[in-house]
Design a protein around this motif. Structure first.
Motif, PDB file in Angstrom:
ATOM      1  N   VAL A  39      -5.963 -16.101 -16.685  1.00  0.00           N
ATOM      2  CA  VAL A  39      -4.580 -16.070 -16.208  1.00  0.00           C
ATOM      3  C   VAL A  39      -3.646 -16.683 -17.251  1.00  0.00           C
ATOM      4  N   HIS A  40      -4.085 -17.744 -17.898  1.00  0.00           N
ATOM      5  CA  HIS A  40      -3.245 -18.411 -18.897  1.00  0.00           C
ATOM      6  C   HIS A  40      -2.951 -17.485 -20.078  1.00  0.00           C
ATOM      7  N   TYR A  41      -3.969 -16.805 -20.579  1.00  0.00           N
ATOM      8  CA  TYR A  41      -3.761 -15.962 -21.754  1.00  0.00           C
ATOM      9  C   TYR A  41      -3.246 -14.569 -21.403  1.00  0.00           C
ATOM     10  N   ALA A  42      -3.387 -14.135 -20.173  1.00  0.00           N
ATOM     11  CA  ALA A  42      -2.912 -12.812 -19.781  1.00  0.00           C
ATOM     12  C   ALA A  42      -1.489 -12.848 -19.237  1.00  0.00           C
ATOM     13  N   ALA A  43      -0.960 -14.035 -18.963  1.00  0.00           N
ATOM     14  CA  ALA A  43       0.397 -14.149 -18.410  1.00  0.00           C
ATOM     15  C   ALA A  43       1.421 -13.707 -19.443  1.00  0.00           C
ATOM     16  N   PRO A  44       2.433 -12.963 -19.020  1.00  0.00           N
ATOM     17  CA  PRO A  44       3.466 -12.541 -19.967  1.00  0.00           C
ATOM     18  C   PRO A  44       4.346 -13.721 -20.379  1.00  0.00           C
ATOM     19  N   GLU A  45       4.888 -13.641 -21.565  1.00  0.00           N
ATOM     20  CA  GLU A  45       5.789 -14.697 -22.031  1.00  0.00           C
ATOM     21  C   GLU A  45       7.146 -14.511 -21.362  1.00  0.00           C
ATOM     22  N   PRO A  46       7.825 -15.605 -21.082  1.00  0.00           N
ATOM     23  CA  PRO A  46       9.149 -15.475 -20.468  1.00  0.00           C
ATOM     24  C   PRO A  46      10.122 -14.840 -21.459  1.00  0.00           C
TER      25      PRO A  46
END
Length: 61
Positions: A39-46
């Motif tokens: 989840v941490h690495y797959a989350a999109p950047e704001p």
């Protein structure tokens, strides 16, 4: 006198509750850690803010 039959098979370890609990706990811990990493690495950047703030934090406008 020598026996001609098959040698006795070694006893296999029977699963006990303590070993099952340890394996379950460690497996659950690894599952949670791997899930959090995914989840941490797959989350999109704001999206980048176009405001006048010099802060790079998305939580401090």
């Amino acid at each position: 006198m020598t026996t001609l039959g098959k040698p006795a098979a070694p006893k296999t370890k029977q699963p006990n509750l303590e070993r099952q609990a340890l394996v379950f706990t460690i497996s659950l811990y690894l599952f949670i850690c791997i899930g959090l990493l995914v989840v941490h690495y797959a989350a999109p950047e704001p999206p980048p803010e176009t405001g006048s703030s010099s802060s790079t934090s998305p939580y401090n406008p």
